[in-house]
Design an enzyme around this catalytic site. Structure first.
Site, short mmCIF file in Angstrom:
data_model
loop_
_atom_site.label_atom_id
_atom_site.label_comp_id
_atom_site.label_asym_id
_atom_site.label_seq_id
_atom_site.Cartn_x
_atom_site.Cartn_y
_atom_site.Cartn_z
N GLY A 180 0.33 -1.43 -0.64
CA GLY A 180 0.07 -0.14 0.03
C GLY A 180 1.29 1.27 -0.09
O GLY A 180 0.56 2.56 -0.07
N GLU A 238 1.56 1.66 -3.43
CA GLU A 238 0.10 1.85 -4.17
C GLU A 238 0.19 3.77 -3.83
O GLU A 238 0.05 4.30 -5.04
CB GLU A 238 -0.73 1.17 -3.82
CG GLU A 238 -0.64 0.43 -4.42
CD GLU A 238 -1.74 -0.72 -4.04
OE1 GLU A 238 -1.72 -1.41 -2.52
OE2 GLU A 238 -2.28 -1.42 -4.36
#
Ligand code: NAI
Length: 719
Positions: A100, A103
């Site tokens: 994440g 991301e």
């Protein structure tokens, strides 16, 4: 949480704060949303820099939150609003940008990394996929082929590689946050659409289907039966074929399916089990955080055969000086050649200078005078090992630790011939020792906590996954394996073929079936052990050897193969046929099928069809049952240790968590019922009798595996 600061007139910095790796917990996500809104509302702010506290950008999602219900702002819209921001946003990547974290960075308009940063999307290793747009943005940034490789392997890459691939815009030595601010100031005011990845089309490839099919074939071969890598390919394919919003929809559907899967739960369990493996504890209360390990710089390796060579290579790679001892001049030369070649190849591959100066080869025990620790790896023969241990005590410093690489001999019996029982431990490496990650550190009844701490620390330095285990025949891994192997040969007696058994085990997820593994290791290894243990003796009828020994069922098939000179790959035939001695491609051997038919006729066994389910139940449940006995006896600190041993030493599929986790997942009551059934059919196989701990856990409602430790403690206090 996330800290909002205004640093220059026009720049705001949002710092993620959640030690140790600034994981995207609920509080951090909330902090990001609030800080971003503050920055967007502040008219003077023209650009935002995202960074992480303590020179660490972000290690990804907070895995601990996976098991509960998710609260707080979800990642996907949060990253979307970062990307959609009218104000310029730059990620300053220091330390790590993983999962994440990466991301989030992909949602920013620019990315700056420091030279030591590591980036990656490792979700696949947790049975998941990067579901905050990672599978859709990364292919748009670096192309389908490179994205497929990174996402399906979960590989971490260096900042340098990230720059080459185009994941980051700048790599700098020094302060990435200052560099990100400078970059922001230099591009403020430029249009941002070209920097919004969701608006881009992935780089064109001539044949998307072909590229994705090839990736699918690779992941299926690499991780047989694993769902996550397949889903990763499907998601990246969607990025190539569909508009962004549809691709995101596909990513979400695939993630929903994975998130609910037993495979993801198993892999997350394995992740935490691996992290806790090095945190050893002994029954006397000594443990990793209350015992000091003194440093080891010089190690003696006794015996330069298969294992000694690999151990010497691992030690030297860790920067440790090695004195390698042989008794046999020819073997010394062979060992020296093999170790030198392995290390030269390693130095070449890594682009490092040759570490050969750390090695000394000799026939003289006297060269061991100065070593801090020795690892004995001579033949598996108790008397020989005892002689070697006595010899060692005459030359070693008084505080030198003595370790044995025995596969299962009694460490206490060996320690008893020394002048330092407290400094004797087992260091059980797995073949090939320079490749296999597992190390069982075996503590005997007299081993001091310090000796255990030293062996564990040395193993860690050698990049091993170390598990401390108590002293018992075969220790943990081999002790359990014996029952799995026994069942596999009983299945042959009853009607199965080696291929059928291996196929069932490989479909279950093992890298290799048991008979292929046996051919690879050499069938004579077990033969020697059985001879030494008295299971094979001269009074056994050579024509029709007994199928019962010491009052238990016994299968003489492996011994009969060895008598025929069928020792496995090295002789060109074992359970399978090979093109030539040493070749690796296993082929079904009609001679073996005939041999098995004749065997059944000789003993009056009527063959029957055996299902794959029966193969798995008998092999795997008997293995798990022995694991429960090991727990009951306090040989390991908890079920996680057993699972780690199987994941790293025995090719157990990670997406099944390990034998203990698998038993818990199938349901302990199912395992109990099946074992009772098979034990009823094979009353002369005591290992099939359900363990006391299994019965107790079932009686107590089959608690989750994380609670087993306390149930085991209660069991011990009742005994
Ligand atoms: P090996 O037969 O390849 O090598 C043993 C070496 O020890 C030979 O080179 C021999 O010349 C040497 N040796 C014998 N007596 C000696 C002495 N007095 N002083 C110095 N060297 C002496 O055996 P391998 O496979 O390397 O096994 C060694 C130990 O490691 C055994 O205890 C075995 O059970 C254990 N082990 C073996 C594994 C395997 O897969 N081969 C896996 C894990 C443990």
């Amino acid at each position: 949480m996330a800290l909002y600061t205004r640093v220059k007139e026009s720049i705001a910095v949002i710092t993620l704060k959640n030690p140790p790796v600034n994981a995207l917990s609920t509080a951090v996500r909330r902090g990001i949303v609030e800080s971003l809104s503050q920055a967007l509302q502040d008219e003077q702010v023209k650009a935002v820099v995202f960074c992480g506290e303590n020179n660490t950008f972000c290690g990804g999602a907070d895995i601990k939150e996976f098991s509960g219900s998710m609260s707080g702002p979800p990642l996907v819209p949060m990253i979307h609003s970062i990307e959609a921001s009218e104000k310029l946003i730059v990620a300053a990547i220091e330390g790590v940008a993983l999962g994440g974290g990466l991301e989030l960075a992909l949602g920013c308009h620019y990315r700056v990394a420091d030279t030591n940063a590591r980036l990656g999307l490792p979700e696949v290793t947790l049975g998941l996929l990067p579901a905050a747009g990672g599978t859709q943005r990364l292919p748009r940034l670096i192309g389908i082929t490179a994205a497929l490789e990174l996402i399906t392997t979960g590989r971490h890459i260096s900042a340098k590689e990230a720059l080459k691939l185009g994941i980051v815009d700048q790599v700098i030595e020094g302060n990435a946050v200052l560099a990100a601010m400078a970059l922001a100031l230099s591009v403020i005011g430029q249009p941002l659409n070209a920097r919004r990845l969701s608006l881009q089309a992935p780089a064109w490839v001539p044949d998307v289907d072909y590229v994705c099919e090839a990736a699918l074939a690779r992941v299926k071969q690499r991780s047989r039966g694993a769902m996550a890598p397949v889903a990763c390919v499907q998601a990246v394919r969607a990025a190539a074929m569909l508009p962004y919003s549809k691709g995101m929809e596909k990513e979400r559907q695939l993630m929903d399916m994975l998130f609910r899967s037993s495979q993801a739960r198993a892999m997350q369990y394995a992740f935490f089990a691996q992290r806790s493996a090095g945190k050893w504890s002994l029954p006397n209360g000594a443990q990793w955080n209350n015992t000091k390990a003194r440093n080891v710089e010089r190690v003696g390796v006794i015996g330069l055969g298969t294992m000694g060579q690999g151990i010497a290579v691992s030690l030297v790679k860790a920067g440790i000086s090695v004195v390698a001892i042989e008794v046999d001049t020819k073997q010394l030369e062979l060992g020296k050649k093999a170790v030198t070649a392995m290390l030269q190849r390693y130095a070449q591959r890594q682009g490092v200078s040759s570490p050969l100066h750390l090695l000394k080869f000799t026939l003289s025990f006297h060269q061991l005078r100065d070593v801090d620790l020795v690892i004995e790896a001579v033949f598996e023969d108790m008397n020989l090992k005892k002689r070697v241990f006595s010899e060692l005590c005459k030359v070693l410093k008084e505080n030198t630790i003595i370790c044995t690489n025995t596969s299962g001999l009694n460490v206490d019996e060996l320690a008893a011939v020394t002048d330092r029982q407290h400094l004797v431990v087992g260091m059980h490496f797995f073949a090939p020792a320079h490749v296999m990650r597992l190390l069982e550190v075996v503590y005997g009844s007299g081993s001091s906590p310090e000796a255990v701490a030293i062996a564990m620390a040395l193993g860690k330095r050698m990049q091993k996954v170390c598990v401390a285990v108590g002293n018992c025949s075969g220790f943990v891994g081999n002790r359990m394996l014996k029952h799995y192997m026994d069942q596999s040969v009983y299945l042959l007696e009853e009607g199965a073929t080696p291929e059928q058994v291996d196929q069932a085990l490989e479909e279950f997820g093992f890298a290799m079936g048991i008979f292929k593994v046996a051919d690879l290791s050499g069938l004579d290894v077990g033969w020697r052990v059985r001879k030494a243990s008295g299971l094979i003796s001269p009074d056994i009828d050579p024509v029709k050897p007994s199928r019962w020994r010491f009052g238990r069922r016994y299968c003489p098939l492996p011994d009969m193969l060895c008598q025929q000179g069928r020792l496995g790959q090295k002789t060109g035939h074992g359970w399978y046929l090979y093109n030539s001695p040493g070749s690796k491609e296993a082929k079904c051997d009609p001679e073996i099928l005939k041999f098995l038919e004749d065997y059944r006729l000789k003993y009056g066994i009527i063959p029957r069809r055996i299902s794959s389910q029966e193969v798995i139940e008998r092999c795997v449940f008997s293995l798990a049952n022995e694991g429960l006995r090991i727990l009951e006896e306090g040989i390991t600190a908890g079920p996680e240790d057993i699972d780690i041993i199987y994941l790293f030493g025995y090719g157990w599929p990670r997406y099944r968590g390990g034998p203990m986790f698998y038993a818990a997942q199938v349901g302990l009551s199912v395992v109990l019922e099946k074992l009772e059934h098979y034990h009823h059919l094979q009353p002369d196989v005591p290992s099939l009798e359900p363990s006391q701990l299994l019965r107790k856990l079932v009686a107590e409602g089959s608690p989750p595996i994380q609670q087993w430790k306390s149930h085991i403690k209660n069991l011990h206090s009742q005994l």
